[in-house]
Motif scaffolding. Structure first.
Motif, PDB file in Angstrom:
ATOM      1  N   VAL A 427     129.753  99.742  -1.546  1.00  0.00           N
ATOM      2  CA  VAL A 427     129.869  98.853  -0.391  1.00  0.00           C
ATOM      3  C   VAL A 427     129.670  97.412  -0.855  1.00  0.00           C
ATOM      4  O   VAL A 427     128.623  97.069  -1.388  1.00  0.00           O
ATOM      5  CB  VAL A 427     128.820  99.200   0.689  1.00  0.00           C
ATOM      6  N   GLU A 451     134.903  97.110   1.910  1.00  0.00           N
ATOM      7  CA  GLU A 451     134.760  95.653   1.784  1.00  0.00           C
ATOM      8  C   GLU A 451     135.358  95.016   3.038  1.00  0.00           C
ATOM      9  O   GLU A 451     136.282  95.563   3.628  1.00  0.00           O
ATOM     10  CB  GLU A 451     135.485  95.231   0.505  1.00  0.00           C
ATOM     11  N   ASP A 452     134.791  93.874   3.447  1.00  0.00           N
ATOM     12  CA  ASP A 452     135.358  93.255   4.651  1.00  0.00           C
ATOM     13  C   ASP A 452     135.972  91.887   4.417  1.00  0.00           C
ATOM     14  O   ASP A 452     136.353  91.217   5.357  1.00  0.00           O
ATOM     15  CB  ASP A 452     134.326  93.204   5.791  1.00  0.00           C
ATOM     16  N   GLY A 470     136.733  96.634   6.291  1.00  0.00           N
ATOM     17  CA  GLY A 470     135.869  96.385   7.443  1.00  0.00           C
ATOM     18  C   GLY A 470     134.398  96.432   7.083  1.00  0.00           C
ATOM     19  O   GLY A 470     134.019  96.583   5.916  1.00  0.00           O
ATOM     20  N   ILE A 502     123.446 100.713   6.971  1.00  0.00           N
ATOM     21  CA  ILE A 502     124.410 101.523   6.218  1.00  0.00           C
ATOM     22  C   ILE A 502     123.691 102.707   5.560  1.00  0.00           C
ATOM     23  O   ILE A 502     124.136 103.851   5.633  1.00  0.00           O
ATOM     24  CB  ILE A 502     125.123 100.645   5.157  1.00  0.00           C
TER      25      ILE A 502
END
Ligand code: AMP
Length: 564
Positions: A427, A451-452, A470, A502
């Motif tokens: 992440v 990944e955002d 996102g 998370i």
């Protein structure tokens, strides 16, 4: 202490009311914007009770526009701006023309003269900078291709409006049907040339002088080590250039601020400068919405429902269809065309300036003004809905609408579950994640990244890495990454609070999953462990250890004197 303090009361009542109504709006799951606008209505002259000073509110709103445009400029280079000119210039021109023609048509049915109809249409043609930028920023679209097109389009509209404002007084006689001879038309050539000349002179001045002086000032201040002075320098530059541009070159504050930001975008300090302006920028943007709300007489909804509906139709549907058509015509995908349409389906500050000038030049009736103002507030309130609709359409048609490499908004619907098993889920692919990912790929370890940041995602996809787009803390993201069957989860994002969410979600899915998380303090380590992290690495601790090891090595190296 009951002094007359209109500035203080406007700021304080505006912010407090906007906060209360914005929080209520958020609570009932509508955009806080609606709350801010209603706060303005409550403070405005058409509702009983306290009435704030409209002029002061407008000036505060201007500061909001300056800071916003400066912030956008910081993410924009001249190259970005020039790269979208092929679509932004014709797009803005076609859209302004379409809105003006439609306004003229509505004016005609309402029995207005051609001049008044054109004026009405012009007032409906330009989108609000604040509304557009906020919508794009919320979705992190500014730095994507469609964000760039929307901003370029906005700049062209801005220049067109500067021209319109200059030309209107000269054109007023003609539009009022007084002096419709060839003389009047030729007399316009000079003001047009002069205005464009000033815009060009301003841009040239910024590129030649500003480009050297402004980054130099900021670097100089950064080296003094004073945070306060740096912050002050950023505000002084953004506000000072905007103001100077308006006074010396007659360009708008917004355009001036945008260029001040753009000049800095090449400097490595631009990110820091952007961060410094954030809190003030947000506060003033809220005051912008309050000031819009203050202009509107809510009674118009019952007094003039049909003309109001027609006005809204032009703003929301007419302009959007025109924008969509031209973007598609230029060969851009549906996703870009829809984003541009949604961004521009509203009107704001330019319309307010135009209507007040129109009324003073007898080019607009009070009825026309009220319709434009009500159209503005309602279109701004509806704008978040347009974007929600856009997200829906894009997610539904994800495969058809978004070609490879195009950015995607954060998915709102379940993402298909990855088929990978025994893989590592990573992440965040920033300073930490990218190093981890490089090593894992070199060792041929199966990898999935969440990944955002659109830019990073695009790069990773090109490199053939499986990416889920996102916020990893959003529902279903970890399921989609198939963490249940992964060999481990690495949470490499800097925000340990989000990291905790998370970790907790992943732990709920898989009790035995090794989860390694990133922290910056003892409290964060405790927080992450509490939520189920197997181990937590604290960046600062690792830096300290590495420093000690280095100094140890150096001490043992021959010739170490302690001074190197
Ligand atoms: P860095 O601090 O340089 O390691 O960067 C952290 C990276 O994680 C950036 O690329 C962010 O876009 C990304 N990131 C931060 N929070 C999240 C999140 N909740 N979900 C997905 N990616 C994130």
């Amino acid at each position: 202490m009951h002094h007359n303090t209109p500035l203080i009361s406007t700021v304080v009542v505006g912010l407090v009311l906007a906060f209360v109504l914005g929080a209520i709006a958020q609570r009932i799951r509508i955009s806080p914007l609606v709350g801010y606008l209603l706060a303005g209505v409550v403070m405005g002259p058409f509702t009983p009770g306290y009435v704030a000073d409209q002029n002061i509110a407008n000036e505060l709103a201007e500061i909001g526009i300056i800071l916003l445009m400066f912030g956008v400029g910081l993410h924009f280079s001249l190259k970005d701006l020039l790269s979208v000119r092929a679509i932004a210039v014709p797009g803005a021109v076609v859209q302004i023309t379409a809105a003006t023609v439609m306004g003229l048509g509505l004016g005609w049915t309402l029995g207005w003269s051609v001049g008044k109809g054109i004026m009405f249409g012009l007032a409906l043609s330009t989108a609000s900078t604040v509304v557009l930028l906020r919508a794009l920023q919320e979705r992190r679209l500014i730095e994507t291709e469609r964000g760039r097109i929307a901003v370029g389009w906005l700049i062209v509209e801005d220049i067109a409006m500067v021209l319109t404002l200059v030309l209107l007084p000269a054109l007023a006689g003609l539009l009022n049907g007084e002096a419709a001879d060839g003389m009047a038309l030729s007399a316009l050539a000079w003001p047009i040339a002069l205005t464009l000349g000033k815009v060009v002179a301003f841009v040239a001045f910024m590129l030649v002088v500003g480009r050297r002086v402004i980054p130099w000032i900021l670097h100089y201040v950064a080296h003094t080590g004073s945070r306060e002075l740096f912050r002050l320098a950023v505000f002084a530059i953004s506000l000072g250039v905007a103001f100077g541009a308006a006074i010396l070159f007659d360009v708008s504050f917004a355009l001036g601020a945008f260029f001040a930001g753009m000049i800095l975008s090449e400097s490595e300090l631009s990110q820091r400068a952007a961060n410094e302006t954030l809190p003030l920028r947000d506060a003033f943007a809220v005051l912008f919405f309050v000031s819009v709300g203050m202009l509107v007489d809510p009674a118009i909804i019952v007094k003039e429902p049909l003309p109001l509906l027609a006005t809204l139709f032009i703003i929301l549907v007419g302009k959007s269809v025109a924008a969509f058509a031209i973007v598609r015509l230029f060969g851009h995908p549906n996703s870009t065309a829809l984003t541009i349409s949604a961004s521009l389906a509203q009107i704001g500050e330019f319309s307010f300036i135009l209507v007040s000038l129109g009324v003073s030049l007898s080019l607009m009736t009070e009825r026309g003004r009220d319709l434009v103002l009500a159209g503005a507030i309602i279109s701004i309130m509806l704008n978040p809905l347009f974007f929600a609709l856009l997200d829906r359409i894009l997610v539904d048609k994800k495969d058809a609408a978004v070609p490879a490499g195009e950015d995607m908004p954060a998915p709102r619907e379940p993402v298909p579950v990855s088929t990978q098993t025994n893989h590592v889920v990573l992440v965040g692919h920033g300073r930490v994640g990218s190093v981890v990912s490089r090593a894992l790929r070199a060792a041929n370890t199966p990898l999935l990244v969440i990944e955002d940041n659109p830019g990073t995602i695009e790069r990773l996809m090109e490199e053939g890495v499986e990416v889920i787009t996102g916020n990893a803390a959003a529902p279903d993201m970890l399921q989609a990454a198939n963490v249940g069957e992964a060999r481990g989860l690495l949470v490499a994002i800097p925000d340990a609070f989000e990291g905790g969410q998370i970790v907790a979600k992943a732990r709920a899915i898989s009790p035995g999953l090794p989860i390694i998380a990133r922290a910056h303090s003892e409290e964060e380590i405790a927080h992450l462990k509490f939520h189920g992290a197997t181990s937590v690495i604290m960046g600062e601790m690792e830096i300290a250890k590495a420093m000690l090891a280095e100094i140890d090595d150096a001490a043992q190296a021959p010739g170490f004197s302690g001074a190197a």
